[in-house]
Design an enzyme around this catalytic site. Structure first.
Site, short mmCIF file in Angstrom:
data_model
loop_
_atom_site.label_atom_id
_atom_site.label_comp_id
_atom_site.label_asym_id
_atom_site.label_seq_id
_atom_site.Cartn_x
_atom_site.Cartn_y
_atom_site.Cartn_z
N ARG A 103 -9.42 5.12 5.32
CA ARG A 103 -8.26 5.47 4.50
C ARG A 103 -8.35 6.94 4.09
O ARG A 103 -9.44 7.45 3.82
CB ARG A 103 -8.28 4.58 3.26
CG ARG A 103 -7.10 4.73 2.34
CD ARG A 103 -5.83 4.25 2.96
NE ARG A 103 -4.80 3.96 1.96
CZ ARG A 103 -3.54 3.72 2.28
NH1 ARG A 103 -3.13 3.74 3.54
NH2 ARG A 103 -2.66 3.44 1.34
N THR A 377 3.96 2.02 10.53
CA THR A 377 2.51 1.90 10.58
C THR A 377 2.34 1.21 11.90
O THR A 377 3.32 0.78 12.49
CB THR A 377 2.04 1.05 9.39
OG1 THR A 377 2.26 1.80 8.21
CG2 THR A 377 0.60 0.62 9.46
N THR A 395 -2.02 4.36 10.06
CA THR A 395 -0.69 4.81 9.63
C THR A 395 -0.67 6.28 9.23
O THR A 395 -1.71 6.87 8.90
CB THR A 395 -0.23 3.95 8.41
OG1 THR A 395 1.13 4.24 8.12
CG2 THR A 395 -1.06 4.24 7.17
N ASP A 419 1.17 6.56 -1.69
CA ASP A 419 0.68 5.21 -2.00
C ASP A 419 -0.09 5.15 -3.33
O ASP A 419 -0.43 4.07 -3.81
CB ASP A 419 -0.20 4.66 -0.87
CG ASP A 419 0.64 4.06 0.26
OD1 ASP A 419 1.87 4.08 0.16
OD2 ASP A 419 0.04 3.56 1.23
N SER A 448 -3.78 0.29 -0.38
CA SER A 448 -3.05 0.00 0.85
C SER A 448 -2.74 -1.48 0.96
O SER A 448 -3.39 -2.32 0.34
CB SER A 448 -3.89 0.42 2.05
OG SER A 448 -3.27 0.02 3.26
N SER A 449 -1.76 -1.80 1.79
CA SER A 449 -1.45 -3.19 2.11
C SER A 449 -1.84 -3.54 3.54
O SER A 449 -1.65 -4.69 3.96
CB SER A 449 0.05 -3.44 1.96
OG SER A 449 0.44 -3.21 0.62
N GLY A 469 4.51 -2.40 8.01
CA GLY A 469 5.57 -2.89 7.11
C GLY A 469 5.29 -2.72 5.63
O GLY A 469 5.82 -3.48 4.82
N GLY A 470 4.44 -1.73 5.27
CA GLY A 470 4.21 -1.49 3.85
C GLY A 470 3.71 -2.75 3.17
O GLY A 470 2.89 -3.49 3.70
#
Ligand code: DON
Length: 567
Positions: A103, A377, A395, A419, A448-449, A469-470
């Protein structure tokens, strides 16, 4: 080869796959694409073919994932990247699984109030400026995973991306449309316009897109590893772009970046084991929490898409997303995060008791709009001949990230700082939640998701899955698992099946168009649910392993571009 793939490859990738002798087998409408030896499913046909070829040469799933990810950085620039970040979950056929966290992190000059101007929140600074760029993690993360598990030389894995950038590739119809759509938003950044258009004119399908600056950056990465990105010329070019435009990222930030190997989140669901991404993703935690809640009810009996089943799913989602907002952030900054409790069976039992089978719960007063969310993403799933599996989601945050291409270095920078929460206590109409655990701070990762996930049973691989897709990613992955485990769908049916999404706030459920019948909607509304139609949700790249037949089954998601390539 499926129709989707045929549509996407527009010539070049098709030729490449055929030339490489790769069997992207015939997929019927509801049938997965089958391969005996190895398979890659990604959102781009050329990149999937690159990964499959690596395995045909004897590389393993990690080698193939690395090569596919670098190829996507060239051929799928909306989300494929070296200027962003992501997660990789690895499950070897033998031995311990691992999760790689690459990340982005906040530069050293960051602060919780950095997106406020004169005390007022500034969404442009937060999402669409040089301040929105986090320190990229992709190159470090791919290298760390390769160091741990790779078998082919590093340069071999970067080389196809170098060649695709230098020699170019034929632009597909989907890419031409995507580039034409983003071009106006690239206008403030001449290096982006130069790289992604023909002197300001959009590329047409069939045109060859060459990215010579990107090729040189990738050559440095191939030759020097992460130092080719985080130090020397590449780092200097990034620093120059930042300094000239009010950015705060420096060479020192880049040199300090470290990917992290973590223990995956583990859960069980009806005799299956689930491996997924731990914090700084919220994905694995929320998926296991929801599965634990849903395990209390017989969803196979209540049936796919029934009001009774959808009601329980919504209530599980509401609770997991509320806990996500309350508790989750960078573990290095939130040492007391109750992840073990959130993912425990005991806590799920407590939560299940709060669900009334006949009535929707309330989230809290609804003052939110839906947050911005696209499919920008990308996820790839890989399984090799030994049945080692990789699930990788990465992403740039929004499509083409910040839209800023580093002049001379040819890669797009992320806008992942978006984010982080907007500021202390701030709630925005994008649905950001102003809680403490996810405020910006130097060196901190943003929540993050992304949810790369692997499911096993009795020690054997079952499913590799993930999606863009967030915030919807978590629910999309959940539903792929439910569709296979509870509803007995094959993997293509599981991906095709319509999806729903609830995220605590706003207190409404989105459902894909045609996904729920009018009678079902009426039953849900009578229980107190607010139902909102949406077009599409997610783009799953999944592989199912049929252990009886020893065959891999790949699913392409027809909601977006997708390509399963195996042999
Ligand atoms: O890490 C996350 O959860 C997001 N940055 C992912 C973004 C995404 O899927 C694209 N859509 N907004």
């Amino acid at each position: 080869m499926s129709t989707t793939m045929r549509r996407n490859v527009a010539g070049a990738g098709l030729f490449l796959a055929a030339w490489l002798g790769l069997a992207a087998a015939l997929g019927g409408s509801t049938q997965p694409i089958r391969a005996r030896q190895a398979m890659v499913v990604s959102q781009d046909a050329i990149a999937s073919a690159v990964g499959a070829e690596v395995m045909r040469e004897g590389g393993n799933a990690v080698d193939a994932a690395v090569a596919t990810a670098f190829a996507l950085a060239v051929t799928y620039p909306t989300a494929g990247n070296i200027g962003g970040g992501g997660f990789l979950v690895y499950r070897p056929a033998e031995g311990d699984p691992a999760a790689y966290d690459f990340r982005e992190v906040a530069p050293a000059g960051s602060s919780p109030t950095m997106f406020l101007r004169d005390g007022e929140y500034d969404p442009v600074m937060h999402h669409s400026s040089h301040l929105a760029v986090g320190v990229p993690g992709t190159v470090a993360g791919l290298h760390l995973a390769w160091t741990g598990h790779g078998s082919l030389p590093w340069a071999r894995l970067v080389e196809p991306a170098v060649r695709l950038a230098r020699e170019g590739f034929a632009v597909s119809d989907a890419l031409a449309r995507s580039l034409a759509g983003v071009l106006p938003r690239m206008a403030p950044y001449p290096a982006s316009v130069a790289q992604f258009s023909k002197d300001g004119e959009p590329y047409a399908a069939g045109d060859v897109l060459r990215q010579p600056d990107l090729a040189r950056t990738l050559e440095r990465i191939a030759a020097e590893g992460p130092d080719g990105f985080y130090r020397g010329e590449t780092a200097a070019l990034v620093e120059r772009e930042m300094a000239a435009n009010g950015g705060i990222m420096t060479r020192a930030d880049l040199a300090a970046y470290r990917a992290v190997r973590r223990a995956p989140i583990r859960g069980t669901y009806r005799g299956h084991e689930v491996l997924s991404m731990p914090p700084i993703s919220s994905g694995g935690t929320a998926i296991v929490q929801m599965l634990n809640i849903l395990e209390h009810d017989d969803l196979a009996a209540s049936g796919f898409g029934s009001a009774a089943t959808v009601h329980l799913m919504i209530e599980a989602m509401r609770r997991a997303y509320a806990d996500r907002a309350r508790h989750l952030g960078d573990p290095a900054f939130n040492p007391a995060m109750p992840v073990e409790r959130l993912t425990s069976k005991a806590y799920a039992s407590e939560l299940r008791r709060t669900i009334d089978a006949e009535r929707a719960s309330a989230s809290s007063p609804d003052s939110f709009e839906w947050p911005r969310e696209g499919g920008e993403t990308t996820h790839l799933s890989v399984v090799d001949g030994a049945r080692n599996a990789v699930s990788l989601t990465y992403t740039l945050e929004q499509g083409y990230g910040s839209k800023i291409t580093v002049p001379g270095a040819g890669f797009l920078l992320n806008n992942e700082m978006g984010d982080f929460n907007a500021g202390p206590g701030i709630t925005t109409d994008f649905g950001l939640i102003g809680t403490e655990p996810n405020l910006a701070a130097p060196g901190k990762r943003m929540l993050s998701s992304m949810s790369p996930t692997i499911v096993t049973r009795d020690g054997r691989l079952v499913l590799v899955t993930g999606s863009p897709g967030g915030r919807t990613i978590i629910n999309t992955v959940l539903q792929t698992i439910l569709n296979v485990v509870d509803h007995g769908m094959n993997v293509q049916e599981a991906v095709d099946a319509p999806r729903i999404h609830h995220q605590w706030l706003p207190d409404a459920t989105r459902y894909e168009r045609w996904g729920l019948s009018p009678d079902t909607l009426a039953l849900l509304e009578a229980r107190g649910h607010r139902m909102v139609e949406t077009r599409v949700q997610g783009a799953v790249s999944a592989i199912y392993y049929d252990a009886e037949e020893d065959v891999l089954e790949g699913a392409e998601d027809r909601r977006r571009t997708s390509a399963a390539v195996g042999f």
